[in-house]
Motif scaffolding. Structure first.
Motif, short mmCIF file in Angstrom:
data_model
loop_
_atom_site.label_atom_id
_atom_site.label_comp_id
_atom_site.label_asym_id
_atom_site.label_seq_id
_atom_site.Cartn_x
_atom_site.Cartn_y
_atom_site.Cartn_z
N ASP A 192 0.83 -1.20 0.00
CA ASP A 192 0.00 0.00 0.00
C ASP A 192 0.87 1.26 0.00
O ASP A 192 0.58 2.23 -0.70
N PHE A 193 1.91 1.23 0.79
CA PHE A 193 2.84 2.35 0.88
C PHE A 193 3.46 2.66 -0.49
O PHE A 193 3.52 3.81 -0.93
N LEU A 194 3.93 1.61 -1.18
CA LEU A 194 4.54 1.81 -2.49
C LEU A 194 3.51 2.26 -3.52
O LEU A 194 3.80 3.11 -4.37
N ARG A 195 2.30 1.72 -3.45
CA ARG A 195 1.25 2.11 -4.40
C ARG A 195 0.92 3.59 -4.28
O ARG A 195 0.77 4.30 -5.28
N VAL A 196 0.77 4.07 -3.03
CA VAL A 196 0.45 5.48 -2.81
C VAL A 196 1.49 6.39 -3.44
O VAL A 196 1.18 7.47 -3.96
N GLU A 255 10.77 -7.58 -5.67
CA GLU A 255 11.23 -6.23 -5.34
C GLU A 255 10.52 -5.68 -4.10
O GLU A 255 11.14 -5.03 -3.25
N VAL A 256 9.21 -5.94 -4.01
CA VAL A 256 8.48 -5.53 -2.81
C VAL A 256 9.05 -6.21 -1.57
O VAL A 256 9.20 -5.59 -0.51
N GLU A 260 12.03 -6.26 3.58
CA GLU A 260 13.12 -6.75 4.42
C GLU A 260 14.00 -5.61 4.92
O GLU A 260 14.45 -5.62 6.07
N LYS A 261 14.23 -4.62 4.06
CA LYS A 261 15.03 -3.46 4.48
C LYS A 261 14.31 -2.68 5.58
O LYS A 261 14.94 -2.18 6.53
N ILE A 262 13.00 -2.56 5.45
CA ILE A 262 12.21 -1.87 6.48
C ILE A 262 12.31 -2.61 7.81
O ILE A 262 12.45 -2.00 8.87
N GLN A 263 12.26 -3.94 7.76
CA GLN A 263 12.39 -4.73 8.99
C GLN A 263 13.76 -4.50 9.65
O GLN A 263 13.90 -4.62 10.87
N ASN A 264 14.74 -4.15 8.85
CA ASN A 264 16.10 -3.93 9.37
C ASN A 264 16.38 -2.48 9.72
O ASN A 264 17.52 -2.11 10.00
N GLY A 265 15.31 -1.64 9.69
CA GLY A 265 15.47 -0.27 10.19
C GLY A 265 15.39 0.84 9.16
O GLY A 265 15.59 2.00 9.50
N PHE A 266 15.08 0.54 7.89
CA PHE A 266 14.96 1.59 6.90
C PHE A 266 13.85 2.57 7.27
O PHE A 266 12.78 2.16 7.75
N SER A 267 14.11 3.85 7.04
CA SER A 267 13.08 4.88 7.23
C SER A 267 12.21 4.95 5.99
O SER A 267 12.48 4.31 4.96
#
Length: 297
Positions: free
Chosen positions: A256-260, A270-271, A276-283
């Protein structure tokens, strides 16, 4: 001048994820007492809280109160409590608080006295009195007591403290079984003294202690919030829900975040990379930069 385009809450980043977290909490699928919403200005935090207020009142049907903490008039714990009580509505029960606050407004000092009821004793000097008739009996005398004089600033302060205690007592006695949601917005812009009190006395007492009201859910929003993870340490996972950091996002939230943001052409692989990057702390900003790189290449 043309009108500004209306942006609904669903168009804001991260809002659907927070709504789903809130739904789980308010429907008792998750028993954490606190949801924190931290984001920069203009990302729809206040609009989201308005939506949550509406959802509580008209969809879930539970009691709800909200306070905009950056309102200039809300400059003390008592005014905050009084405003919150008004927001919750007179159809909800706060028996002790309402009784004490009514006495405070009416300056009825006896209600706040911890001692026994006032007792007046004395004698009547009847040396110059005249009595007549076959039988005369003096039964007693009537004494009217109108209080202790002018209502002092010290009495007002003590009455306010007693009202605050009564509010907490009402919350713990009533909303251990009956659901109540409290929405607090713009925490970062309230006064310094109130900011400390809201966390140290209000949030801690109602969310982080063992005898907290079991059916109370609090939502705290702002651009800058306390470090609850550092404060609670291993208790954080049990007591707090948050979408910032974004590690609590599920893959559908990332979709949903990417679609917006216009990245709905990313494939599942790719999603998954972004998730996975978000789980590791990506803003949020880092996730968007990664999505742009994946699209380009």
């Amino acid at each position: 001048m043309p009108g500004r385009e209306i942006r609904f809450p669903g168009d804001f980043i991260n809002r659907k994820a927070e709504q789903e977290i809130f739904d789980n909490l308010v429907l008792s699928n998750d028993d954490a007492p606190l949801l924190v919403i931290k984001d920069k200005r203009g990302t729809g935090k206040s609009t989201l809280l308005e939506m949550l207020h509406y959802k509580c009142k008209y969809t879930v049907g539970c009691a709800v109160g909200s306070v905009q903490l950056d309102t200039p008039e809300i400059n003390s714990p008592f005014v905050f409590i009084e405003r919150l009580r008004e927001s919750i509505g007179i159809n909800q029960t706060f028996e002790q608080f309402d009784r004490f606050n009514e006495a405070r407004v009416g300056k009825v000092a006896s209600v706040f006295s911890s001692g026994p009821p006032l007792s007046v004793h004395g004698i009547v000097a009847a040396g110059q009195a005249a009595f007549s008739g076959a039988s005369t009996e003096i039964i007693g005398a009537q004494v009217n007591y109108y209080g202790g004089g002018e209502w002092s600033s010290n009495q007002e302060e003590q009455a306010r403290r007693r009202c605050i205690k009564a509010f907490f007592d009402d919350l713990k006695s009533t909303y251990d079984q009956t659901q109540l949601v409290i929405l607090l917005d713009s925490y970062d812009r309230c006064t310094v003294d109130l900011k400390s009190w809201v966390i140290d006395e209000f949030v801690r007492t109602l969310c982080f202690v063992n005898n907290r009201p079991q059916k109370l859910l609090m939502v705290l929003a702002g651009r800058d919030l306390p470090d609850f993870m550092g404060l609670l340490q291993d208790r954080y996972v049990k007591l707090v829900r948050s979408s910032c950091p974004l590690s609590g996002w599920k893959k559908e939230h990332v979709n949903d975040f990417l679609r917006v943001h216009g990245y709905d052409n990313l494939n599942d692989t790719e999603v998954n990379i972004v998730w996975e990057k978000i789980q590791n702390g990506f803003s949020i900003q880092q996730a968007l930069l990664l999505a742009e790189a994946l699209v380009g290449g």
